[in-house]
Design a protein around this motif. Structure first.
Motif: not given
Length: 176
Positions: A60-74
């Motif tokens: 289960k994944t979701a797009p997120i702002a890259c600045s967010d601490q939970k942005a594990v991957y780019v």
């Protein structure tokens, strides 16, 4: 009574209608194909992903702002078919009804001071540093350099080096 040029006008109108139908058919198929993709599968290079729940077959994944601490991957690469990702990248494959709809190569996007769980089968996941499943803490993030020797050997227990874009993560004990 017939008017001069009506036959030509009729042909022109029919041709325009045929072109419009063809455009709608092509774009409609493309839109239907994209409609079956998750938001993660629709991601573009440079977008970031949060792993909510890791799984070998059904993450289960979701797009997120890259600045967010939970942005594990780019997202480092987006492909229509299975592709060999570079070293230190994680592959993400989405299948629907037995067919692959998306294939992404993901690079770590760890944040300095944050903790993560690492699993050989499900990749990385952001976790609280006090969580029992915390595997490591990012002591230092160095953008623009892929050099593990920039990590302090007195405090770091490991490192991750990403060659493109050049990034070094100095890792430590999550409890310490």
């Amino acid at each position: 009574m017939k008017f001069a040029g009506t036959r030509t006008l009729t042909r022109l109108v029919l041709a325009l209608v045929a072109v419009a139908v063809a455009v709608l058919a092509v774009s409609g198929c493309s839109m239907l194909k994209d409609a079956s993709k998750s938001d993660t599968a629709k991601a573009k290079v440079g977008d970031c992903i949060n792993v909510i729940e890791g799984s070998v077959t059904n993450s289960k994944t979701a797009p997120i702002a890259c600045s967010d601490q939970k942005a594990v991957y780019v997202v480092a690469g987006v492909y229509d078919k299975k592709t060999e990702c570079k070293e230190e990248q994680t592959s993400y494959e989405e299948t629907v009804n037995g067919g692959t709809t998306a294939f992404l190569c993901l690079s770590p996007n760890f944040k300095q001071g944050a903790c993560y769980n690492e699993s050989a089968s499900t990749g990385y996941k952001f976790v609280d540093c006090t969580a029992p499943e915390a595997s490591f803490k990012v002591l230092k993030r160095i953008d623009g350099a892929a050099d593990e020797f920039q990590c302090d050997t007195a405090t770091a227990i490991g490192f991750r080096v990403i060659p493109d874009p050049k990034t070094t993560f100095c890792l430590g004990n999550p409890k310490g």
